[in-house]
Design a protein around this motif. Structure first.
Motif, PDB file in Angstrom:
ATOM      1  N   UNK A 110      13.862  52.296  34.116  1.00 19.90           N
ATOM      2  CA  UNK A 110      14.170  52.971  35.388  1.00 19.90           C
ATOM      3  C   UNK A 110      14.879  52.012  36.320  1.00 19.90           C
ATOM      4  N   UNK A 111      15.399  52.539  37.409  1.00 20.21           N
ATOM      5  CA  UNK A 111      16.189  51.735  38.326  1.00 20.21           C
ATOM      6  C   UNK A 111      15.873  52.101  39.761  1.00 20.21           C
ATOM      7  N   UNK A 112      15.998  51.109  40.643  1.00 19.05           N
ATOM      8  CA  UNK A 112      15.874  51.356  42.081  1.00 19.05           C
ATOM      9  C   UNK A 112      17.247  51.556  42.722  1.00 19.05           C
ATOM     10  N   UNK A 113      18.280  51.714  41.890  1.00 21.45           N
ATOM     11  CA  UNK A 113      19.637  51.873  42.380  1.00 21.45           C
ATOM     12  C   UNK A 113      20.446  50.604  42.296  1.00 21.45           C
ATOM     13  N   UNK A 114      19.751  49.477  42.156  1.00 17.83           N
ATOM     14  CA  UNK A 114      20.438  48.191  42.050  1.00 17.83           C
ATOM     15  C   UNK A 114      20.089  47.481  40.752  1.00 17.83           C
ATOM     16  N   UNK A 115      18.797  47.463  40.405  1.00 18.59           N
ATOM     17  CA  UNK A 115      18.320  46.749  39.228  1.00 18.59           C
ATOM     18  C   UNK A 115      17.664  47.706  38.242  1.00 18.59           C
ATOM     19  N   UNK A 116      17.664  47.303  36.969  1.00 17.29           N
ATOM     20  CA  UNK A 116      16.960  48.024  35.920  1.00 17.29           C
ATOM     21  C   UNK A 116      15.580  47.394  35.742  1.00 17.29           C
ATOM     22  N   UNK A 117      14.592  48.241  35.434  1.00 19.33           N
ATOM     23  CA  UNK A 117      13.235  47.752  35.212  1.00 19.33           C
ATOM     24  C   UNK A 117      12.669  48.356  33.934  1.00 19.33           C
TER      25      UNK A 117
END
Length: 311
Positions: A110-117
């Motif tokens: 998933x992503x916060x819009x900047x980074x992938x997690x």
């Protein structure tokens, strides 16, 4: 999720139910992943399971290689990356529909819009109850994911659940943080591969299989919690997974395991009763002496430097 500072000394009193951990292979085809998850949830439901842990990255697959690694000896990059999904997106909504009254731990990118997690989501028919972003990153995983920044529990119909991902289990601080936050069950979902140096022909004899199993037993015993360890199965790209999904009791005893095969490890137990029994005489959380521990244990700096390790 937030973490409290005092242990939960009284487990909740609820009727127990079966818990289970899955060992299965998942690739990039998300529709196929969802169909497979649906079948596993139905199998678990037929077995009376109330809490099911699916593997890390079971929605969209894991990395096919782990990059150069910290030792720089494997100059490889994945052909592609797992697809990014939203926590409130259609994939997890579908898992919620499939889960119904079951609590399911599912892995995704998933992503916060900047980074992938690399993320573990806790899902029921009511939706996503909580999520954990993988904190500890092995080898070259940091090239493709950002790190999470904490550990915390969530209340579910199956009890108070803490989640971890794969390499997180190698760090006792993470599991202890969940135990102090009141975890009755910790679900550690994995895509744990065999060693890529000194590799054994037999998965059962591989050194990382042995470490995977040791970590599971140790984390359950030292925190006196029920421990669910899921894992991927087979191969994906250049990775070969060690399997060994299992349920471990709060005394460190393995209650059910898939061994090196694909399948589902199911254990019928009353979780609050199991915790109360394990903690009756020697309750590790109560008997801690934090004032005696070096403050450096809570910092990012190691107490000493002894060189880099190899997988």
């Amino acid at each position: 999720m937030t973490t409290s500072t005092q242990p939960n000394t009284q487990p909740n009193t609820r009727r127990g139910t079966a818990v289970a951990a899955v060992c299965a292979g998942f690739g990039r085809d998300v529709d196929q992943n969802l169909a497979q998850i649906g079948g596993l949830i139905e199998d678990a439901r037929q077995a009376g399971v109330g809490l099911l842990a699916l593997p890390e990255a079971c929605l969209g697959g894991y990395l096919s290689v782990l990059g150069a690694g910290r030792d720089g000896s494997h100059d490889e990059t994945p052909e592609d990356l797992p697809p990014v999904m939203d926590i409130d997106g259609p994939e997890l909504r579908r898992v919620a529909e499939l889960a119904g009254d079951m609590t399911v731990v599912v892995g995704l990118c998933e992503s916060d819009g900047a980074d992938r997690y690399n993320t573990a989501a806790v899902v029921t028919g009511d939706g996503v109850l909580g999520a954990h972003r993988k904190v500890h990153q092995p080898l070259g995983e940091n090239l493709y994911y950002a790190a999470g920044d904490g550990f915390g529990c969530v209340d579910t119909p199956a009890g108070r659940i803490g989640t971890m991902i794969c390499y997180d289990k190698a760090f006792p601080e993470g599991a202890r943080a969940l135990a102090v936050d009141g975890a009755e069950v910790i679900a550690c979902i994995s895509a744990w591969p065999a060693s890529r140096t000194a590799t054994s022909a037999s998965i059962e004899d591989d050194r990382w299989t042995k470490r995977f199993n040791l970590f599971d037993a140790a984390r359950a015993l030292e925190n006196q919690v029920v421990w669910l360890a899921s894992n991927q199965h087979g191969t994906f790209g250049k990775l070969r997974f060690v399997a060994n999904a299992k349920v471990v009791g709060p005394g460190g005893d393995v209650l059910a395991t898939t061994g090196v095969a694909a399948g589902m490890a199911v254990a019928e137990l009353d979780v609050p009763s199991a915790l109360a029994t394990a903690r009756r005489a020697m309750f590790h959380l109560r008997d801690r002496r934090p004032e005696a521990y070096p403050s450096a244990l809570a910092t990012a700096e190691p107490l000493s430097s002894v060189g880099e390790g190899h997988a």
